[in-house]
Design an enzyme around this catalytic site. Structure first.
Site, short mmCIF file in Angstrom:
data_model
loop_
_atom_site.label_atom_id
_atom_site.label_comp_id
_atom_site.label_asym_id
_atom_site.label_seq_id
_atom_site.Cartn_x
_atom_site.Cartn_y
_atom_site.Cartn_z
N ASP A 67 0.85 -1.20 0.10
CA ASP A 67 -0.14 0.14 -0.02
C ASP A 67 0.88 1.24 -0.02
O ASP A 67 0.37 2.32 -0.19
CB ASP A 67 -0.94 -0.04 1.10
CG ASP A 67 -0.40 -0.37 2.43
OD1 ASP A 67 0.74 -0.70 2.68
OD2 ASP A 67 -0.86 0.23 3.49
N HIS A 142 8.31 -0.89 12.56
CA HIS A 142 7.44 -1.71 11.99
C HIS A 142 7.95 -3.02 11.57
O HIS A 142 9.21 -3.22 11.92
CB HIS A 142 7.24 -0.65 10.53
CG HIS A 142 5.98 -1.13 10.08
ND1 HIS A 142 4.81 -0.91 10.60
CD2 HIS A 142 5.63 -1.78 8.60
CE1 HIS A 142 3.88 -1.27 9.69
NE2 HIS A 142 4.26 -1.71 8.65
N HIS A 263 -3.89 7.39 6.47
CA HIS A 263 -3.62 5.94 6.58
C HIS A 263 -4.57 5.12 7.31
O HIS A 263 -4.34 4.66 8.48
CB HIS A 263 -2.28 5.71 6.80
CG HIS A 263 -1.68 4.40 6.76
ND1 HIS A 263 -1.77 3.38 7.86
CD2 HIS A 263 -1.14 3.86 5.69
CE1 HIS A 263 -1.32 1.95 7.29
NE2 HIS A 263 -0.93 2.46 6.04
#
Length: 303
Positions: A67, A142, A263
């Site tokens: 994405d 992340h 987001h």
């Protein structure tokens, strides 16, 4: 006249929805354009937003989840198809070089534009210095290697007409004083004041970490993910994301002037909830809950 604004091309996390495309953000900074995280469908969103391939000077990818990067193939090929007359620089995590290579050469096309690859390594650092800004990066938290980006305009001095007149300085002598720092016993500091440069930061998929705060500190505009609402904070942490309240607290503690939340998970249908939770967290500056195709001007400079 210089333009500094954020053009929002897409705001969805993970999958597009009926109203939100995959990520994509173009920062217009004077005569330059920086494209952040081009997800799938970015080319079409550029068309809808009035953004041309010629507007892109840099591409900054935070990490290689689809994405945030699947649009690279189309954007790079469009840059070459349109024969953009200037070189383009791409920044991305060095650990994802194989992903970048696959996307850059996903299909056959004729290369007509010099695309310079400048990957980000380690904990980040300065990536580029121009007359208009310094671009640097910081490592985020992340499941895959991820970096945020920050533009910092050099500080300058603002000339004060009343003080110039008082000291009898006018015309070409003003420029000479700016260049040389002193003129006829009058220093630049005596007839001007410090003017802080503008600061912009782009923070995508991450948990709370030192990098988030380093990027956000003192920003005029902070574009930051708020994938989840506060009631799903555990889910956010488990998957390496932020909630609306967490993002707003970062902005408050970092003296951010304009907060742009984006987001969003497809599990939420009411974007006003993100604003409500950001305000409840104590952020009282300018706040935008991003929608596809909007333009958000950077706040005017401090005087």
């Amino acid at each position: 006249m210089s333009v500094r604004e954020l053009v929002v091309l897409g705001t969805a996390s993970q999958v597009p929805t009926r109203h939100r495309n995959h990520n994509g953000y173009l920062l217009r900074w004077d005569g330059e354009g920086l494209l952040f995280d081009p997800g799938e469908g970015t080319q079409r969103q550029m068309l809808r937003a009035g953004v041309a391939a010629h507007d892109i000077d840099r591409i900054c990818v935070t990490h290689f989840h689809g994405d945030h990067s699947l649009g690279l193939a189309g954007v790079i090929q469009r840059i070459n198809l349109d024969q953009v007359p200037h070189p383009v620089t791409a920044h991305y995590p060095a650990s994802g070089q194989h992903f970048f290579d696959r996307l850059r050469y996903a299909t056959a096309y004729r290369e007509t534009v010099r695309l310079t690859e400048t990957p980000v390594t380690g904990t980040g650092g300065v990536l580029a210095t121009t007359s208009s800004y310094t671009l640097d990066s910081h490592r985020l938290s992340h499941p895959v290697e991820s970096y945020g980006y920050r533009l910092t305009e050099p500080d300058t001095r603002r000339m004060l007409p009343a003080l110039l007149k008082e000291h009898g300085i006018a015309g070409p002598d003003v420029g000479r004083l700016q260049r040389e720092g002193a003129l006829g016993g009058v220093t630049l500091e005596q007839v001007s004041e410090h003017r802080r440069g503008q600061r912009f930061a782009f923070v995508m998929d991450t948990r709370l970490c030192d990098g988030v705060y380093a990027l956000a500190e003192g920003c005029d505009m902070l574009v930051i993910e708020s994938t989840f609402l506060d009631e799903d904070e555990k889910l956010a942490t488990d998957h390496g994301h932020l909630t609306a309240g967490q993002a707003a607290r970062v902005a408050k503690e970092s003296d951010v002037r304009h907060l742009v939340l984006t987001h969003f998970s497809q599990r939420y249908s009411d974007p006003e909830l993100f604003e409500a939770q950001a305000r409840a967290a104590g952020f009282d500056g300018e706040l935008t809950v991003a929608q596809d195709l909007i333009r958000v001007p950077l706040p005017p400079r401090h005087h």
